[in-house]
Write a protein that holds these residues in place. Structure first.
Motif, PDB file in Angstrom:
ATOM      1  N   GLU A  84       0.837  -1.205   0.000  1.00  0.00           N
ATOM      2  CA  GLU A  84       0.000   0.000   0.000  1.00  0.00           C
ATOM      3  C   GLU A  84       0.868   1.249   0.000  1.00  0.00           C
ATOM      4  OE1 GLU A  84      -3.269   2.173   2.980  1.00  0.00           O
ATOM      5  OE2 GLU A  84      -2.188   0.360   3.596  1.00  0.00           O
TER       6      GLU A  84
ATOM      7  N   ARG B 266      -3.030   0.318  -3.955  1.00  0.00           N
ATOM      8  CA  ARG B 266      -2.310  -0.945  -3.821  1.00  0.00           C
ATOM      9  C   ARG B 266      -1.528  -1.231  -5.096  1.00  0.00           C
ATOM     10  NH1 ARG B 266      -6.133  -5.053  -0.292  1.00  0.00           N
ATOM     11  NH2 ARG B 266      -6.727  -3.515   1.282  1.00  0.00           N
TER      12      ARG B 266
ATOM     13  N   PRO C  68      -6.565  -3.860  -7.657  1.00  0.00           N
ATOM     14  CA  PRO C  68      -7.778  -3.338  -7.013  1.00  0.00           C
ATOM     15  C   PRO C  68      -7.759  -3.487  -5.492  1.00  0.00           C
ATOM     16  CG  PRO C  68      -8.311  -4.824  -8.840  1.00  0.00           C
ATOM     17  CD  PRO C  68      -6.856  -4.975  -8.581  1.00  0.00           C
ATOM     18  N   ASP C  69      -8.422  -2.558  -4.832  1.00  0.00           N
ATOM     19  CA  ASP C  69      -8.553  -2.616  -3.376  1.00  0.00           C
ATOM     20  C   ASP C  69      -9.314  -3.851  -2.926  1.00  0.00           C
ATOM     21  OD1 ASP C  69      -7.270  -0.207  -3.469  1.00  0.00           O
ATOM     22  OD2 ASP C  69      -9.037   1.008  -2.980  1.00  0.00           O
ATOM     23  N   THR C  70     -10.106  -4.426  -3.823  1.00  0.00           N
ATOM     24  CA  THR C  70     -10.898  -5.615  -3.486  1.00  0.00           C
ATOM     25  C   THR C  70     -10.051  -6.880  -3.429  1.00  0.00           C
ATOM     26  OG1 THR C  70     -11.442  -5.813  -5.836  1.00  0.00           O
ATOM     27  CG2 THR C  70     -13.044  -4.685  -4.418  1.00  0.00           C
ATOM     28  N   MET C  71      -8.822  -6.814  -3.930  1.00  0.00           N
ATOM     29  CA  MET C  71      -7.934  -7.971  -3.896  1.00  0.00           C
ATOM     30  C   MET C  71      -7.041  -7.893  -2.669  1.00  0.00           C
ATOM     31  SD  MET C  71      -5.083  -9.291  -6.697  1.00  0.00           S
ATOM     32  CE  MET C  71      -6.339  -9.824  -7.853  1.00  0.00           C
ATOM     33  N   SER C  72      -6.938  -8.988  -1.920  1.00  0.00           N
ATOM     34  CA  SER C  72      -6.100  -8.998  -0.728  1.00  0.00           C
ATOM     35  C   SER C  72      -4.629  -8.949  -1.112  1.00  0.00           C
ATOM     36  CB  SER C  72      -6.373 -10.259   0.104  1.00  0.00           C
ATOM     37  OG  SER C  72      -5.831 -11.405  -0.537  1.00  0.00           O
TER      38      SER C  72
ATOM     39  N   ASP D 253      -3.414 -12.543  -1.898  1.00  0.00           N
ATOM     40  CA  ASP D 253      -3.760 -12.965  -3.260  1.00  0.00           C
ATOM     41  C   ASP D 253      -2.884 -12.255  -4.289  1.00  0.00           C
ATOM     42  OD1 ASP D 253      -5.680 -14.680  -2.323  1.00  0.00           O
ATOM     43  OD2 ASP D 253      -7.395 -13.587  -3.137  1.00  0.00           O
TER      44      ASP D 253
ATOM     45  N   GLN E 296     -11.363 -10.989 -11.876  1.00  0.00           N
ATOM     46  CA  GLN E 296     -12.609 -10.357 -11.444  1.00  0.00           C
ATOM     47  C   GLN E 296     -13.827 -11.048 -12.041  1.00  0.00           C
ATOM     48  OE1 GLN E 296     -11.404  -6.366 -12.645  1.00  0.00           O
ATOM     49  NE2 GLN E 296     -11.199  -5.727 -10.508  1.00  0.00           N
TER      50      GLN E 296
END
Length: 347
Positions: A74, A90, A142-146, A149, A307
């Motif tokens: 980050e 990220r 993307p922020d949705t990916m940890s 991962d 996605q």
């Protein structure tokens, strides 16, 4: 001067977690990334640690070197001229300068608490050219990916780009030697491009995983079956070595159609660098891809497939360990108990 923790290779076979690596100091066009996770590369990282990667000699700084090219983190600070990278974003592949400081060099350097990415767009706008970029291989995710991962995201894009570079299209018959994380992901992307994959490995569990995860059509356990007998004379358009062995290149060539292609994707070791072209089948070609090419060109497409649910990063790693357990990570990889290990940096 501030210092940070990092995984450093002090010499062949000597890898350790150290705490005296200088923390990066930002330039005008750089962003500081706090690294949360980094994938351990079963091929490149292991060979750097062991000192066996012959083809890596032109790319690896001398020891001691800060390891890691599959980092994810980050952005926590930006330089005064950064305009297109923002705090909170990220990014994968944070990097360090070649001379890290305090005697350390770097092999990309993502196995550290902090790294950097550069605002190349701002540099172009301010009159710099691409040759002035500190780093080119970097990408936002993307922020949705940890972060964990994302520690396998670069590997996935490398396999995706390899399938493209080897020319896999609808109907291509593909033979892959090796069913580790790269072999499985290569099989998946070959299938997504319309290829028909046969895969060879010595570990049945991995072959079964490849069928389940990648949809591999046909597998051969070479520890239990004779490959020639199992193939029954079938010939392929492309045969790819993920293991890293000239003997496999020669064998793969025998299974090609006229005009077929042998793909060399596994990193060749320093005692196995010479390819005897007389042992390759006539009217075939050798495509060298020991280092990734074009992986960032397909990164957005790779992310789109993730996605869309067609690729699941979790399928391609099996263990998550803190950086301090780098030795355990190595043992898991060497013993084949781990498919892939993601290392996490804990405060």
């Amino acid at each position: 001067m501030e210092y940070m923790k990092a995984i450093a290779v002090m010499g062949p076979g000597d890898v350790r977690l150290v705490d005296d690596v200088p923390k990066p100091v930002l330039g005008d066009y750089e962003a500081l990334v706090q690294i949360h996770a980094c994938g351990f590369c079963n091929g490149t990282d292991m060979q750097i640690i062991q000192g066996t990667g012959g083809d890596l000699g032109n790319h690896v700084s001398c020891y001691p070197t800060v390891l890691g090219h599959e980092g994810a983190g980050e952005v926590v600070a930006v330089g005064r001229k950064v305009r297109h990278i923002h705090v909170g974003e990220r990014w994968i592949h944070p990097n360090l300068y070649p001379d890290v400081g305090n005697g350390y060099k770097k092999t990309h350097g993502s196995m550290a608490q902090f790294g950097m990415v550069s605002d190349n767009q701002a540099m172009l706008e301010d009159g710099f050219s691409e040759k002035d970029f500190p780093w080119v291989k970097q990408h936002r995710f993307p922020d949705t990916m940890s972060y964990v991962d994302a520690g396998v995201l670069l590997s996935l894009a490398e396999s995706h780009s390899a399938a493209v570079n080897f020319g896999v299209t609808e109907g291509t018959e593909v033979l892959i030697y090796g069913s580790g994380p790269m072999g499985m992901s290569l099989s998946l992307f070959c299938g997504l491009l319309g290829g028909h994959v046969t895969q060879i490995d010595k570990i049945q569990e991995r072959l079964d995983m490849s069928k389940r995860i990648a949809g591999t059509e046909f597998t051969i356990n070479s520890s239990e079956e004779d490959v020639d007998a199992a193939l029954k004379g079938k010939k392929f358009d492309v045969a790819i070595d993920i293991v890293g062995s000239t003997d496999i290149l020669y064998e793969a060539s025998r299974h090609l159609k006229p005009g077929g292609k042998v793909g060399s994707m596994g990193v060749l070791r320093n005692n196995d660098l010479m390819v005897d072209t007389s042992r390759l089948q006539d009217n075939t070609s050798l495509h060298m891809l020991n280092f990734p090419y074009g992986e960032y060109a397909v990164m957005d497409e790779t992310l789109a497939l993730i996605q869309a649910g067609k690729v699941n990063p979790k399928d391609f790693y099996s263990h998550v360990l803190p950086y301090g357990q780098i030795r355990e990570a190595m043992e898991l990889v060497q013993s084949k108990k781990a498919l892939k290990v993601i290392l996490t940096m804990e405060d």
